[in-house]
Design an enzyme around this catalytic site. Structure first.
Site, short mmCIF file in Angstrom:
data_model
loop_
_atom_site.label_atom_id
_atom_site.label_comp_id
_atom_site.label_asym_id
_atom_site.label_seq_id
_atom_site.Cartn_x
_atom_site.Cartn_y
_atom_site.Cartn_z
N HIS A 110 0.83 -1.20 0.00
CA HIS A 110 0.00 0.00 0.00
C HIS A 110 0.87 1.26 0.00
O HIS A 110 0.85 2.07 0.94
CB HIS A 110 -0.95 0.00 1.21
CG HIS A 110 -2.01 -1.05 1.10
ND1 HIS A 110 -2.58 -1.66 2.19
CD2 HIS A 110 -2.61 -1.60 0.02
CE1 HIS A 110 -3.48 -2.54 1.79
NE2 HIS A 110 -3.51 -2.52 0.49
N GLU A 167 -6.04 -8.94 3.47
CA GLU A 167 -5.79 -10.03 4.43
C GLU A 167 -7.10 -10.58 4.99
O GLU A 167 -7.25 -11.80 5.15
CB GLU A 167 -4.92 -9.53 5.58
CG GLU A 167 -4.60 -10.64 6.59
CD GLU A 167 -3.89 -10.14 7.82
OE1 GLU A 167 -4.16 -10.69 8.91
OE2 GLU A 167 -3.06 -9.21 7.72
N SER A 181 4.60 -0.60 5.23
CA SER A 181 4.56 -0.62 3.76
C SER A 181 5.40 0.51 3.15
O SER A 181 5.31 0.76 1.95
CB SER A 181 3.11 -0.49 3.29
OG SER A 181 2.50 0.67 3.86
N SER A 197 -2.74 2.96 3.19
CA SER A 197 -2.24 2.05 4.22
C SER A 197 -2.95 2.27 5.56
O SER A 197 -2.80 3.33 6.18
CB SER A 197 -0.73 2.25 4.40
OG SER A 197 -0.27 1.55 5.53
N CYS A 208 0.55 -9.55 14.57
CA CYS A 208 1.97 -9.75 14.33
C CYS A 208 2.79 -8.88 15.27
O CYS A 208 2.62 -7.65 15.28
CB CYS A 208 2.31 -9.43 12.87
SG CYS A 208 4.07 -9.52 12.49
#
Length: 299
Positions: free
Chosen positions: A40, A130, A275, A231, A203
């Site tokens: 992104h 995702e 990103s 993003s 994450c």
């Protein structure tokens, strides 16, 4: 004036891996298709497009055959792999290992919830690449939740298993977890492991950036946060900077910089999203330093 790049900013390993795979493939190919923007960040997408990477959407994928298509780090639902087999498409799978593991966990939990008449709830942004891959593991039955209004779609009298999009806020996940627990108690008068299973699937390479970024933003007079406007991770991390430094500015490239931002500043920090490529942050650092060389700043 000191201009510093936050060394903890930039690509997470999943994005870095995907971009490296794309560049390796394009060395021997005239054209490589990519299902959606590989990252992104429009600047990086433009750079890779000039090397031969052609971005397509899912409708365009249906019309392709006998070619190579890159799956980006966000991962894909099972239907994409099925279509590739039917159309003789070679998939270059750059799905992030963290995302692939999460997809497997969601599929396993979904099978269990189906047997127990339960529900899968995913904390994430509806329509995000995702999240599409995750809901694909549940035959599109998962309930995607971003805010309180979305919770009205959950039946709290039935078992709930909660997961999170890997790039969401840890704070937001645990706040949602408590709200779901409270709703279940209201509906059933009790809360057991059978009623609710919450899985923190964020994450840590992403979530750990928040405390690091808080320190970096506080250490500098001015923060230039570099990110693509699409993003969601970029918007979230930019807000982290604003919490401790009101002189934080969001830019996509050097064209958006206003030299007046730096008046009276001795320390300028440059940081970005997962990103944001390092080469772009370095380019902004050089640009800001060139402004000082031109004596643009007020002394």
């Amino acid at each position: 004036m000191e201009v510093t790049i936050d060394q903890n900013s930039g690509y997470c390993f999943g994005v870095e891996y995907a971009i490296q795979m794309a560049e390796d493939e394009m060395e021997g190919e005239n054209t490589l298709y990519c299902l959606g923007d590989i990252v992104h960040n429009d600047m990086e997408v433009k750079r890779l497009r000039e090397k031969g990477l052609k971005v397509i959407d899912r409708e365009q994928l249906k019309c392709l055959s006998d070619c190579k298509v890159l799956i980006r780090a966000h991962g894909e639902p099972p239907e994409t792999y099925k279509l590739a087999i039917e159309n003789n498409i070679e998939l270059i799978d750059a799905s992030c290992p963290v995302v692939l593991k999460l997809q497997h966990r969601v599929k396993t939990a979904f099978d269990k919830m189906e047997r127990e008449q339960g529900q899968i709830v995913i904390y994430g942004k509806k329509g995000h690449a995702e999240v599409i891959g995750l809901t694909g593991q549940t035959l599109e039955k998962a309930i995607v939740v971003m805010d309180d209004a979305d919770l009205d779609r959950v039946d709290f009298s039935r078992p709930v298993t909660l997961f999170s999009q890997t790039t969401k806020s840890t704070k937001g996940f645990y706040a949602l977890k408590e709200k779901i627990a409270d709703r279940i108690r209201e509906a059933k008068g009790t809360l057991t492991e059978v009623d609710f299973n919450a899985n923190d699937s964020i994450c840590r390479q992403v979530s750990n950036r928040e405390p690091q970024l808080l320190r970096f933003a506080a250490e500098n007079d001015v923060i230039v946060f570099v990110s693509g406007k699409k993003s969601s991770n970029g918007r979230a991390l930019y807000q982290v900077c604003q919490q401790v430094n009101s002189r934080s500015y969001f830019v996509e490239n050097e064209d958006e910089i206003d030299p007046s931002w730096f008046e009276g500043a001795s320390k300028i920090g440059i940081c970005g999203a997962t990103s944001t490529p390092m080469w772009l942050m370095e380019r902004l650092r050089d640009f800001i330093q060139s402004l000082e060389d031109k004596t643009v700043f007020a002394q």
